[in-house]
Design an enzyme around this catalytic site. Structure first.
Site, mmCIF file in Angstrom:
data_model
loop_
_atom_site.group_PDB
_atom_site.id
_atom_site.type_symbol
_atom_site.label_atom_id
_atom_site.label_comp_id
_atom_site.label_asym_id
_atom_site.label_seq_id
_atom_site.Cartn_x
_atom_site.Cartn_y
_atom_site.Cartn_z
ATOM 1 N N LYS A 155 -5.941 0.301 3.473
ATOM 2 C CA LYS A 155 -6.085 -0.279 2.136
ATOM 3 C C LYS A 155 -7.548 -0.283 1.709
ATOM 4 O O LYS A 155 -8.427 -0.444 2.570
ATOM 5 C CB LYS A 155 -5.608 -1.740 2.143
ATOM 6 N N GLU A 172 4.723 -1.016 5.906
ATOM 7 C CA GLU A 172 5.054 -1.417 7.275
ATOM 8 C C GLU A 172 6.054 -2.566 7.347
ATOM 9 O O GLU A 172 6.761 -2.716 8.330
ATOM 10 C CB GLU A 172 3.772 -1.807 8.023
ATOM 11 N N ARG A 193 8.840 -3.160 5.779
ATOM 12 C CA ARG A 193 10.234 -2.716 5.874
ATOM 13 C C ARG A 193 10.553 -2.184 7.269
ATOM 14 O O ARG A 193 11.691 -2.244 7.712
ATOM 15 C CB ARG A 193 10.520 -1.683 4.777
HETATM 16 N N1 BES Z 1 1.832 -6.346 2.217
HETATM 17 C C1 BES Z 1 1.871 -5.304 1.257
HETATM 18 C C2 BES Z 1 2.375 -5.766 -0.112
HETATM 19 C C3 BES Z 1 1.532 -6.784 -0.816
HETATM 20 C C4 BES Z 1 0.589 -6.396 -1.742
HETATM 21 C C5 BES Z 1 1.708 -8.134 -0.597
HETATM 22 C C6 BES Z 1 -0.179 -7.326 -2.399
HETATM 23 C C7 BES Z 1 0.945 -9.082 -1.251
HETATM 24 C C8 BES Z 1 -0.005 -8.675 -2.156
HETATM 25 C C9 BES Z 1 2.777 -4.182 1.747
HETATM 26 O O1 BES Z 1 2.825 -3.986 3.116
HETATM 27 C C10 BES Z 1 2.282 -2.908 1.155
HETATM 28 O O2 BES Z 1 1.208 -2.507 1.506
HETATM 29 N N2 BES Z 1 3.079 -2.319 0.282
HETATM 30 C C11 BES Z 1 2.727 -1.108 -0.356
HETATM 31 C C12 BES Z 1 3.912 -0.171 -0.244
HETATM 32 C C13 BES Z 1 3.599 1.231 -0.610
HETATM 33 C C14 BES Z 1 2.678 1.862 0.401
HETATM 34 C C15 BES Z 1 4.904 2.000 -0.682
HETATM 35 C C16 BES Z 1 2.410 -1.417 -1.812
HETATM 36 O O3 BES Z 1 3.037 -2.294 -2.399
HETATM 37 O O4 BES Z 1 1.492 -0.790 -2.343
HETATM 38 ZN ZN ZN Z 2 2.407 -5.609 4.245
HETATM 39 MN MN MN Z 3 1.299 -2.733 3.826
#
Ligand code: BES
Ligand code: ZN
Ligand code: MN
Length: 507
Positions: A276, A348, A350
């Site tokens: 990220k 991750e 899921r």
């Molecule tokens: N933990 C994150 C989602 C999240 C984002 C929670 C902001 C709280 C605040 C999750 O694991 C994630 O990174 N999701 C990605 C999925 C994508 C790679 C398909 C997302 O939402 O960008």
């Molecule tokens: Zn996450």
């Molecule tokens: Mn994530």
């Protein structure tokens, strides 16, 4: 934690440092205002008018009593238009009061009387709002930043016809809701350097022993034996090994099929090799908010003892990049045998939930609920006030939405649109872990749906609600405890429906 009491005599007659009475927009007198008028020999409403206080929502005005009342000070709180005052408004007003009231030792208030609807719901909401509003996360503060006194006594002044004895039980029940949600907040607020999967497992064990739940912690060797490829895969880049937390509550007959709950327990989500950007990683200690809510719900259930069986199985891994980390393109095998192609290691949640859902579904529970900080897409769709819900059973979804509304943690249904399954088809595995950009919350839910079989199931995407960067009515910056109270209420509702109690207990 202050002690509470419920009385049905006038608030103005009570010995307390602060007397709190509500007014509606106008200003219009709320319950208890006339008694204050009488004792002070003035008109509170006229005084408000003179000071241009209209009684709009969460407006405060305080009057000294100069010895004419037991309380040194009267605090008037605005609730907005009378027709709009419901339980949740009481909860939110109490949250605001909590910060103010902390400078007094004891308070007495008629506030819950202001809600239309039942006394019980209003008292419940008031207690929750006051306790949750007073919450502070001080674990890492070398000096407490409290200003002087601490609130140690709260007297709720009810209407003469209220059943004080029954409402004292309501207070106790609401306290369990609030304390459990605050424990969830503590878990989420604790930095990931300390709150590792093992820490979560140890906290769960401590809790289970305290409240009398059956607990089993799965460590790496057992997870390997059980084929939990999602939990292990996501955790393989971290020095902090994953854990799987199993909890059991038996409140119903032995023969009765249990409710199952789970939650995403990623103690830190760096994204893994699909790393990220820094600004999106700042708050990723909160990525176990779903797990914290599930644990908190189990705690409350164990204390409240609804007549129902509940099992929980919570996956916890840390998602870090390293020489041993999962790579984009790797294929993992989940518990139960299904495979997934990991094209983005940041999707991750899921992956760990897939193992947990397959594990729970194999036990044939009557339903499965999961909560997960799963997608940014859900936040884009619904903002931060409500979680998204998707699942394979409309009645279940409706019941969860109702429970959320009852506790002031609202959600909204998104479609589990089966046509989009085409977006998560993999050329080499059973399913892939990302879809396309648009509809991301739905793709995530469709991925999860692959692992529940035909068990009725509902998934709450709490990415927006579990943790907030701005303070709200009864939470500060950080963890909210959402959706722990929704889960507790859902389970209590189900238990009440299944077996109507013979005695009219205080519920
Ligand atoms: N933990 C994150 C989602 C999240 C984002 C929670 C902001 C709280 C605040 C999750 O694991 C994630 O990174 N999701 C990605 C999925 C994508 C790679 C398909 C997302 O939402 O960008
Ligand atoms: Zn996450
Ligand atoms: Mn994530």
């Amino acid at each position: 934690m202050p002690t509470f009491d419920v009385i049905t005599t006038p608030a103005a007659d009570q010995e307390a440092d602060l007397l709190i009475v509500p007014v509606y927009q106008g200003p219009e007198a709320g319950p208890g205002v006339k008694d204050v008028d009488r004792a002070l020999g003035v008109s509170v409403i006229d005084t408000l008018r003179d000071n241009r206080v209209t009684g709009k929502l969460n407006e405060f005005f305080s009057l000294p009593t100069y010895g004419r009342l037991h309380a040194k000070t009267v605090l008037v709180i605005g609730l907005g238009p009378k027709a709009e005052v419901d339980d949740d408004r009481i909860r939110r007003a109490a949250g605001h009061l909590a910060r103010w009231a902390s400078r007094y030792g004891s308070i007495v208030t008629t506030l819950p009387q202001a809600a239309r609807g039942g006394a019980e719901d209003a008292v419940h909401a008031f207690v929750e709002g006051l306790l949750l509003g007073a919450y502070r996360f001080t674990r890492y503060k070398s000096e407490p930043d409290e200003d002087g006194r601490r609130l140690d006594r709260v007297v709720i002044a009810g209407a003469p016809k209220w059943d004080a004895k029954a409402l004292r039980k309501t207070v106790a029940r609401a306290t369990v809701y609030a304390e459990s949600a605050m424990w969830a907040r503590d878990l989420v607020n604790t930095p990931a350097g300390d709150a590792t999967p093992d820490y979560l497992a140890r906290e769960a064990t401590r809790m289970a022993n305290e409240v009398g739940l059956e607990v089993k912690i799965w460590k790496k060797p057992e997870l390997e034996k059980g084929g939990f490829g999602g939990i292990l895969g996501v955790g393989q880049g971290s020095d902090n090994d994953p854990r799987f937390i199993e909890l059991r509550y038996a409140g119903g007959p032995r023969s009765e099929v249990p409710i199952a709950i789970t939650g995403k327990g990623i103690t830190f989500d760096s994204g893994g090799l699909s790393i990220k950007p820094a600004d999106q990683m700042e708050w990723m200690k909160s990525d176990m908010g779903g797990a914290a809510a599930a644990l908190a719900a189990m705690r409350a259930i164990a204390i409240l003892k609804p007549r129902i069986n509940v099992i929980a199985a919570i996956p916890s891994s840390e998602n870090l990049p390293s020489g041993g980390a999962l790579r984009p393109g790797d294929v993992i095998t989940h518990h139960g045998g299904k495979t997934s192609e990991v094209l983005n290691t940041d999707a991750e949640g899921r992956l760990v939930l897939a193992d947990a859902l397959a594990f729970l579904a194999a036990q044939k529970p009557q339903l499965i609920l999961d909560a997960a900080t799963l997608t940014g897409a859900c936040m884009v769709a619904l903002g931060e006030d409500m979680w998204g819900i998707m699942g394979n059973d409309r009645r279940l979804i409706r019941d969860v939405l109702d429970a959320g509304d009852q506790v002031g943690e609202p959600g909204w249904e998104l479609p589990l649109w089966r046509q989009y399954k085409r977006h998560i088809e993999s050329p080499i595995a059973d399913v892939k872990n990302i879809g396309q950009r648009y509809g991301g919350a739905i793709h995530a839910a469709l991925f999860l749906a692959e692992f529940v079989g035909d068990t009725p199931w509902a998934h709450l995407d709490v990415a927006g609600t579990a943790f907030q960067q701005k303070e709200g009515d009864y939470w500060g910056k950080g963890a909210t405890g959402n959706p722990a109270r929704t889960f507790i209420r859902f389970v209590e509702n189900r238990a009440a429906k299944a077996k109507p109690r013979k005695k009219a207990a205080a519920r």
